[in-house]
Design a protein around this motif. Structure first.
Motif, PDB file in Angstrom:
ATOM      1  N   UNK A 188      17.500  41.549 -82.907  1.00 50.68           N
ATOM      2  CA  UNK A 188      17.931  41.923 -81.522  1.00 50.68           C
ATOM      3  C   UNK A 188      19.173  42.780 -81.367  1.00 50.68           C
ATOM      4  N   UNK A 189      19.669  43.073 -80.464  1.00 52.39           N
ATOM      5  CA  UNK A 189      20.721  43.929 -80.177  1.00 52.39           C
ATOM      6  C   UNK A 189      21.876  43.087 -80.316  1.00 52.39           C
ATOM      7  N   UNK A 190      21.684  41.828 -79.996  1.00 51.67           N
ATOM      8  CA  UNK A 190      22.783  40.853 -80.080  1.00 51.67           C
ATOM      9  C   UNK A 190      22.961  40.278 -81.650  1.00 51.67           C
ATOM     10  N   UNK A 191      21.879  40.010 -82.271  1.00 49.22           N
ATOM     11  CA  UNK A 191      21.922  39.505 -83.663  1.00 49.22           C
ATOM     12  C   UNK A 191      22.508  40.807 -84.598  1.00 49.22           C
ATOM     13  N   UNK A 192      22.137  42.010 -84.138  1.00 49.16           N
ATOM     14  CA  UNK A 192      22.549  43.142 -85.193  1.00 49.16           C
ATOM     15  C   UNK A 192      23.922  43.248 -84.836  1.00 49.16           C
ATOM     16  N   UNK A 193      24.720  42.973 -83.733  1.00 51.12           N
ATOM     17  CA  UNK A 193      26.041  42.982 -83.391  1.00 51.12           C
ATOM     18  C   UNK A 193      26.685  42.110 -84.104  1.00 51.12           C
ATOM     19  N   UNK A 194      26.143  40.875 -84.118  1.00 51.59           N
ATOM     20  CA  UNK A 194      26.896  39.962 -84.936  1.00 51.59           C
ATOM     21  C   UNK A 194      27.132  40.026 -86.281  1.00 51.59           C
TER      22      UNK A 194
END
Length: 197
Positions: free
Chosen positions: A109-115
């Motif tokens: 997800x966008x959030x996971x990718x950013x982390x």
């Protein structure tokens, strides 16, 4: 006439029941495949996070050991970790692929990718400091080949060694791990939701 009608009804009921059984089996198989996919994804994502975590810890260990001993084996080990991360050499599993490529290939997800990318960004920033110390030590050992870095009294050597044990350095290594832990927490929450779907 009643027997013929009863027979026809029983055939229709049998067909309907068979259809229900087949549909139920297909739904169970589909559910199992979905669950298996979710579990496989979770495993791959955790391996990705662990790779980032372990490689960051290894880089810290190897640069510190090189700074304190001058042993080029630690320098080589440090560079190998960076080369694996950048896809220049194969990992222990024989796969030669940059870490960023592995991230791109995951269905994050966008959030996971950013982390996960934030953790790598922080690690890359720390690598700049580590490279500065390594470059200084390389040059110092070239000029002073018999130096014992572990017992050095040279204030410049001591200052460079201290950079790798400073509060600033330790805080930065901790910051690298923070997004990885958030990544794992987010991933676990998503995996639980997917299991229920």
């Amino acid at each position: 006439m009643k027997i013929k009608s009863l027979f026809s009804t029983s055939i229709i009921i049998s067909i309907v029941m068979s259809t229900v059984v087949v549909v139920t089996i297909l739904m169970i198989l589909s559910s199992n495949q979905h669950l298996e996919h979710a579990l496989q994804y979770q495993l791959q994502a955790f391996e990705l996070a662990s790779e980032m975590e372990e490689s960051s810890e290894d880089l810290t260990t190897y640069i510190r050991m090189y700074a304190m001993t001058g042993d080029t084996a630690y320098r080589a080990a440090y560079n190998r970790v960076l080369d694996i991360r950048n896809g220049k050499v194969a990992n222990d599993d024989g796969i030669k692929k940059a870490f960023t490529t592995k991230v791109e290939e995951m269905e994050l997800t966008y959030e996971e990718n950013n982390y996960i990318l934030k953790s790598q960004e922080l690690s890359n920033t720390l690598a700049i400091l580590e490279t500065e110390v390594m470059t200084f030590l390389d040059n110092y050992l070239r000029v002073n080949p018999n130096s014992d870095l572990g017992n050095s009294a040279d204030p410049v050597v001591l200052a460079n060694q201290a950079r790798l044990f400073s509060t600033e350095y330790t805080d930065q290594t901790d910051k690298i791990m923070e997004p990885i832990q958030k990544f794992k927490t987010t991933l676990l929450a998503r995996a639980e939701i997917e299991k229920l779907d």
